[in-house]
Design an enzyme around this catalytic site. Structure first.
Site, PDB file in Angstrom:
ATOM      1  N   SER A  36       0.799  -1.223   0.000  1.00 37.42           N
ATOM      2  CA  SER A  36       0.000   0.000   0.000  1.00 37.42           C
ATOM      3  C   SER A  36       0.832   1.274   0.000  1.00 37.42           C
ATOM      4  CB  SER A  36      -0.941   0.009   1.206  1.00 37.42           C
ATOM      5  OG  SER A  36      -0.216  -0.170   2.413  1.00 37.42           O
ATOM      6  N   ASP A 333      -1.923   8.507   7.819  1.00 33.50           N
ATOM      7  CA  ASP A 333      -2.929   7.672   8.480  1.00 33.50           C
ATOM      8  C   ASP A 333      -2.214   6.719   9.436  1.00 33.50           C
ATOM      9  OD1 ASP A 333      -1.872   5.587   6.967  1.00 33.50           O
ATOM     10  OD2 ASP A 333      -3.564   5.437   5.603  1.00 33.50           O
ATOM     11  N   HIS A 336       0.612   4.864   6.922  1.00 37.74           N
ATOM     12  CA  HIS A 336       1.298   5.371   5.736  1.00 37.74           C
ATOM     13  C   HIS A 336       1.802   6.799   5.899  1.00 37.74           C
ATOM     14  CE1 HIS A 336      -1.806   2.389   4.459  1.00 37.74           C
ATOM     15  NE2 HIS A 336      -0.737   1.876   3.878  1.00 37.74           N
TER      16      HIS A 336
END
Length: 368
Positions: A36, A333, A336
């Site tokens: 991600s 977040d 990340h």
């Protein structure tokens, strides 16, 4: 007649494209593999619990007008920024996107997937994701398409001489596999950390060799960052602001040491290959420790998230708390980095010394 003209246009585009690449004016293409951290939207097309195609993700991404694209950050990923700096005019298109066809793939393709790992079991709690085995399978499809576009000989030159391959993966193998609360307790009892990491390295070696066999030659590998310092881990274990969770970082360092040895071995044994190690662990650790020197106000709390002292439990979404200055936080977040952090990382990888990226930086690799 129309098909003849269309063929001429495609031929002219390819001829100009290869000519520019041969003169070193810019990178041929960027092929991106990973999780991600660098996913640009592949998970949008999967029935997965790991998604970032909801606001306020992408709120600072100018190319989309601030709309979410599936990137797990407020703006550009590290690979987006690196691609811009190295001269790629378009962002690498997600492999699963409908427009990942034709000449678009000559700018690069992104295969990365939120929750993806080196091991196929990693990230299974998110149901669907693309592990690295599948990502390499998908590149094999792209490889054949490039053959069709350029012809076999030109395709090999395009991939081997002017394209860069980057792999950013491994964190999910710890966070969403070996260290997963409750679910992983059984595996931790039966498998030592050393054995688990050896499994990762063995599998990763095979995956990188497969890329080499598909004509990848300039390959950048990011090691695992200080995963014990992300807001999720700090919230879960109720760490102090200036503390990180010890076990995840120990595992990351153990893996990183073996990864360094693996890349040395591959460079020695695969003719023509240049495997470059991006020392993300030390780079991000420095940003976290010295966050004020980098212009941040916090390295512990997520800008977008909910739950606990560091907003580190519930992922970023429409109901999340959101900091007013998105560039003031190291982390966007619970997991990340923010675009501001990605910018620092990208610039260090582009122009940094061998403490950060070795045996050469990304500009040197492009011009190799």
């Amino acid at each position: 007649m129309k098909s003849y003209i269309a063929a001429l246009v495609v031929f002219f585009f390819i001829w100009c494209y290869i000519g520019k690449a041969a003169k070193g004016e810019r990178l041929g293409a960027s092929f991106i593999f990973g999780d991600s951290i660098v996913d640009a939207g592949n998970n949008n097309y999967l029935p997965s619990l790991s998604k970032a195609n909801i606001p306020p993700n992408g709120i600072d991404f100018k190319a989309s007008g601030g709309n979410p694209t599936g990137r797990y950050t407020n703006g550009r990923t590290i690979c987006d920024i690196v691609g811009e700096e190295l001269g790629v005019p378009n962002y690498a298109v997600p492999f699963l996107a409908p427009n990942s066809t034709g000449k678009a793939i000559l700018y690069g393709v992104n295969y990365a997937s939120g929750a993806g790992g080196i091991l196929n079991a990693s990230g299974r709690i998110f149901v669907n994701r693309l592990g690295l085995d599948i990502q390499v399978d998908y590149f094999n499809i792209t490889r054949k398409q490039i053959d069709s576009l350029l012809g076999p000989s030109q395709a090999r030159d395009f991939l081997m001489k002017t394209s860069i391959f980057s792999v950013t993966i491994g964190a999910n193998d710890f966070l969403n596999n070996y260290l997963l609360p409750v679910v992983s307790i059984g595996s931790r009892i039966t498998q030592s950390p050393d054995a688990f990491i050896n499994d990762m390295i063995t599998r990763f070696s095979g995956q990188l060799i497969r890329l080499y066999q598909l004509d990848a030659r300039k390959i950048v590998i990011a090691n695992v960052g200080p995963i014990g310092c992300i807001p999720y881990q700090k919230t879960l274990y109720q760490s102090n602001e200036d503390e990180c969770v010890e076990l995840p970082n120990k595992l990351a360092l153990h893996y990183n040491a073996k990864l360094k040895d693996l890349l040395t071995e591959l460079n020695e044994n695969l003719p023509g290959a240049t495997f470059v190690l991006a020392n993300v662990y030390d780079l991000v650790s420095d940003i976290i420790i010295n966050y004020e020197n980098y212009g941040f106000t916090t390295s512990g709390k997520a800008c977008c998230g909910n739950g606990g002292r560091y907003a580190g439990i519930i992922p970023c979404g429409p109901t999340s708390s959101l900091c007013s200055d998105h560039s003031s936080h190291v982390f966007w977040d619970p997991y990340h980095p923010s675009e501001a952090t990605n910018l620092i990382i990208a610039k260090k990888l582009l122009d940094g010394d061998t403490k950060i990226i070795s045996p050469m930086n990304l500009r040197q690799l492009r011009d190799l």
